[in-house]
Design a protein around this motif. Sequence first.
Motif, PDB file in Angstrom:
ATOM      1  N   GLY A  51       0.784  -1.215   0.000  1.00  0.00           N
ATOM      2  CA  GLY A  51       0.000   0.000   0.000  1.00  0.00           C
ATOM      3  C   GLY A  51       0.826   1.279   0.000  1.00  0.00           C
ATOM      4  O   GLY A  51       0.282   2.366  -0.158  1.00  0.00           O
ATOM      5  N   TYR A  52       2.120   1.181   0.208  1.00  0.00           N
ATOM      6  CA  TYR A  52       3.010   2.344   0.180  1.00  0.00           C
ATOM      7  C   TYR A  52       3.688   2.382  -1.182  1.00  0.00           C
ATOM      8  O   TYR A  52       4.118   1.362  -1.688  1.00  0.00           O
ATOM      9  N   GLU A  53       3.832   3.566  -1.739  1.00  0.00           N
ATOM     10  CA  GLU A  53       4.455   3.697  -3.057  1.00  0.00           C
ATOM     11  C   GLU A  53       5.967   3.569  -3.000  1.00  0.00           C
ATOM     12  O   GLU A  53       6.583   3.072  -3.930  1.00  0.00           O
ATOM     13  N   GLU A  54       6.584   4.036  -1.929  1.00  0.00           N
ATOM     14  CA  GLU A  54       8.040   4.040  -1.799  1.00  0.00           C
ATOM     15  C   GLU A  54       8.471   3.169  -0.629  1.00  0.00           C
ATOM     16  O   GLU A  54       7.739   3.042   0.355  1.00  0.00           O
ATOM     17  N   PRO A  55       9.656   2.577  -0.697  1.00  0.00           N
ATOM     18  CA  PRO A  55      10.183   1.847   0.462  1.00  0.00           C
ATOM     19  C   PRO A  55      10.363   2.809   1.637  1.00  0.00           C
ATOM     20  O   PRO A  55      10.541   4.012   1.444  1.00  0.00           O
ATOM     21  N   ILE A  56      10.322   2.272   2.850  1.00  0.00           N
ATOM     22  CA  ILE A  56      10.547   3.090   4.036  1.00  0.00           C
ATOM     23  C   ILE A  56      11.742   2.548   4.809  1.00  0.00           C
ATOM     24  O   ILE A  56      12.122   1.391   4.662  1.00  0.00           O
ATOM     25  N   CYS A  57      12.325   3.379   5.627  1.00  0.00           N
ATOM     26  CA  CYS A  57      13.432   2.965   6.490  1.00  0.00           C
ATOM     27  C   CYS A  57      12.845   2.424   7.791  1.00  0.00           C
ATOM     28  O   CYS A  57      12.216   3.154   8.562  1.00  0.00           O
ATOM     29  N   ALA A  58      13.050   1.137   8.042  1.00  0.00           N
ATOM     30  CA  ALA A  58      12.479   0.489   9.218  1.00  0.00           C
ATOM     31  C   ALA A  58      13.054   1.033  10.517  1.00  0.00           C
ATOM     32  O   ALA A  58      12.383   1.017  11.552  1.00  0.00           O
ATOM     33  N   CYS A  59      14.284   1.539  10.486  1.00  0.00           N
ATOM     34  CA  CYS A  59      14.927   1.992  11.720  1.00  0.00           C
ATOM     35  C   CYS A  59      14.256   3.218  12.322  1.00  0.00           C
ATOM     36  O   CYS A  59      14.380   3.471  13.518  1.00  0.00           O
ATOM     37  N   ILE A  60      13.535   3.978  11.516  1.00  0.00           N
ATOM     38  CA  ILE A  60      12.878   5.188  12.017  1.00  0.00           C
ATOM     39  C   ILE A  60      11.368   5.118  11.827  1.00  0.00           C
ATOM     40  O   ILE A  60      10.676   6.131  11.888  1.00  0.00           O
ATOM     41  N   SER A  61      10.837   3.910  11.618  1.00  0.00           N
ATOM     42  CA  SER A  61       9.415   3.748  11.344  1.00  0.00           C
ATOM     43  C   SER A  61       8.759   2.840  12.375  1.00  0.00           C
ATOM     44  O   SER A  61       9.389   1.950  12.926  1.00  0.00           O
ATOM     45  N   ALA A  62       7.485   3.097  12.575  1.00  0.00           N
ATOM     46  CA  ALA A  62       6.699   2.314  13.523  1.00  0.00           C
ATOM     47  C   ALA A  62       5.482   1.740  12.805  1.00  0.00           C
ATOM     48  O   ALA A  62       5.148   2.146  11.690  1.00  0.00           O
ATOM     49  N   VAL A  63       4.814   0.811  13.469  1.00  0.00           N
ATOM     50  CA  VAL A  63       3.587   0.239  12.930  1.00  0.00           C
ATOM     51  C   VAL A  63       2.559   1.378  12.823  1.00  0.00           C
ATOM     52  O   VAL A  63       2.251   2.027  13.822  1.00  0.00           O
ATOM     53  N   PRO A  64       2.072   1.648  11.609  1.00  0.00           N
ATOM     54  CA  PRO A  64       1.157   2.778  11.419  1.00  0.00           C
ATOM     55  C   PRO A  64      -0.267   2.457  11.867  1.00  0.00           C
ATOM     56  O   PRO A  64      -0.676   1.300  11.875  1.00  0.00           O
ATOM     57  N   PRO A  65      -1.028   3.483  12.232  1.00  0.00           N
ATOM     58  CA  PRO A  65      -2.432   3.275  12.593  1.00  0.00           C
ATOM     59  C   PRO A  65      -3.301   3.124  11.348  1.00  0.00           C
ATOM     60  O   PRO A  65      -2.872   3.401  10.235  1.00  0.00           O
ATOM     61  N   GLY A  66      -4.509   2.664  11.557  1.00  0.00           N
ATOM     62  CA  GLY A  66      -5.493   2.653  10.481  1.00  0.00           C
ATOM     63  C   GLY A  66      -5.563   1.386   9.662  1.00  0.00           C
ATOM     64  O   GLY A  66      -6.332   1.326   8.718  1.00  0.00           O
ATOM     65  N   GLN A  67      -4.755   0.376   9.997  1.00  0.00           N
ATOM     66  CA  GLN A  67      -4.803  -0.879   9.252  1.00  0.00           C
ATOM     67  C   GLN A  67      -4.769  -2.044  10.234  1.00  0.00           C
ATOM     68  O   GLN A  67      -4.032  -2.003  11.216  1.00  0.00           O
ATOM     69  N   SER A  68      -5.522  -3.068   9.952  1.00  0.00           N
ATOM     70  CA  SER A  68      -5.510  -4.249  10.828  1.00  0.00           C
ATOM     71  C   SER A  68      -4.485  -5.276  10.354  1.00  0.00           C
ATOM     72  O   SER A  68      -4.109  -6.161  11.114  1.00  0.00           O
ATOM     73  N   GLU A  69      -4.040  -5.144   9.101  1.00  0.00           N
ATOM     74  CA  GLU A  69      -3.038  -6.062   8.546  1.00  0.00           C
ATOM     75  C   GLU A  69      -2.043  -5.291   7.693  1.00  0.00           C
ATOM     76  O   GLU A  69      -2.413  -4.345   7.000  1.00  0.00           O
ATOM     77  N   LEU A  70      -0.791  -5.715   7.744  1.00  0.00           N
ATOM     78  CA  LEU A  70       0.272  -5.149   6.907  1.00  0.00           C
ATOM     79  C   LEU A  70       1.108  -6.285   6.352  1.00  0.00           C
ATOM     80  O   LEU A  70       1.347  -7.275   7.045  1.00  0.00           O
ATOM     81  N   THR A  71       1.582  -6.121   5.141  1.00  0.00           N
ATOM     82  CA  THR A  71       2.549  -7.044   4.576  1.00  0.00           C
ATOM     83  C   THR A  71       3.826  -6.258   4.323  1.00  0.00           C
ATOM     84  O   THR A  71       3.808  -5.230   3.656  1.00  0.00           O
ATOM     85  N   ILE A  72       4.923  -6.745   4.909  1.00  0.00           N
ATOM     86  CA  ILE A  72       6.215  -6.089   4.773  1.00  0.00           C
ATOM     87  C   ILE A  72       7.152  -7.024   4.031  1.00  0.00           C
ATOM     88  O   ILE A  72       7.366  -8.161   4.443  1.00  0.00           O
ATOM     89  N   ASN A  73       7.689  -6.532   2.919  1.00  0.00           N
ATOM     90  CA  ASN A  73       8.618  -7.316   2.124  1.00  0.00           C
ATOM     91  C   ASN A  73      10.044  -6.906   2.505  1.00  0.00           C
ATOM     92  O   ASN A  73      10.439  -5.763   2.324  1.00  0.00           O
ATOM     93  N   LEU A  74      10.774  -7.866   3.046  1.00  0.00           N
ATOM     94  CA  LEU A  74      12.167  -7.636   3.399  1.00  0.00           C
ATOM     95  C   LEU A  74      13.033  -8.035   2.228  1.00  0.00           C
ATOM     96  O   LEU A  74      12.826  -9.063   1.598  1.00  0.00           O
ATOM     97  N   TYR A  75      13.997  -7.213   1.914  1.00  0.00           N
ATOM     98  CA  TYR A  75      14.948  -7.575   0.885  1.00  0.00           C
ATOM     99  C   TYR A  75      16.301  -7.067   1.327  1.00  0.00           C
ATOM    100  O   TYR A  75      16.410  -6.159   2.130  1.00  0.00           O
ATOM    101  N   VAL A  76      17.324  -7.697   0.817  1.00  0.00           N
ATOM    102  CA  VAL A  76      18.671  -7.374   1.244  1.00  0.00           C
ATOM    103  C   VAL A  76      19.414  -6.714   0.093  1.00  0.00           C
ATOM    104  O   VAL A  76      19.466  -7.250  -1.009  1.00  0.00           O
ATOM    105  N   ASP A  77      19.981  -5.569   0.367  1.00  0.00           N
ATOM    106  CA  ASP A  77      20.815  -4.874  -0.598  1.00  0.00           C
ATOM    107  C   ASP A  77      22.197  -5.532  -0.544  1.00  0.00           C
ATOM    108  O   ASP A  77      22.824  -5.540   0.500  1.00  0.00           O
ATOM    109  N   PRO A  78      22.642  -6.119  -1.635  1.00  0.00           N
ATOM    110  CA  PRO A  78      23.930  -6.841  -1.600  1.00  0.00           C
ATOM    111  C   PRO A  78      25.126  -5.954  -1.240  1.00  0.00           C
ATOM    112  O   PRO A  78      26.175  -6.469  -0.879  1.00  0.00           O
ATOM    113  N   THR A  79      24.969  -4.639  -1.313  1.00  0.00           N
ATOM    114  CA  THR A  79      26.100  -3.771  -0.935  1.00  0.00           C
ATOM    115  C   THR A  79      26.238  -3.641   0.572  1.00  0.00           C
ATOM    116  O   THR A  79      27.232  -3.124   1.049  1.00  0.00           O
ATOM    117  N   TRP A  80      25.238  -4.077   1.327  1.00  0.00           N
ATOM    118  CA  TRP A  80      25.326  -4.021   2.784  1.00  0.00           C
ATOM    119  C   TRP A  80      25.751  -5.365   3.253  1.00  0.00           C
ATOM    120  O   TRP A  80      25.723  -5.900   4.174  1.00  0.00           O
TER     121      TRP A  80
END
Length: 80
Positions: A51-80
């Motif tokens: 439901g979000y257009e852009e990726p977000i930084c998890a380190c500064i983000s919290a579970v948002p209000p207004g939704q009973s379910e969220l799907t979060i896709n984790l992916y790894v940047d090979p440069t890290w």
Amino acid sequence: MTVSIRFLPDDVTVTAEVGDSLLQVADRAGLTIPTGCLMGSCHACEVEISGYEEPICACISAVPPGQSELTINLYVDPTW
């Protein structure tokens, strides 16, 4: 408010409260989100949330209000 959070690609689902840190929620699920600066500058912790257009930084983000379910896709940047 309780939110059901599904982490992909591992297909792990946990329950969290609105306002819980995404890093802490992932940790409770037994998953690790890579981090670098912990300030949102380096983007090592970017995740995609349904439901979000852009990726977000998890380190500064919290579970948002207004939704009973969220799907979060984790992916790894090979440069890290």
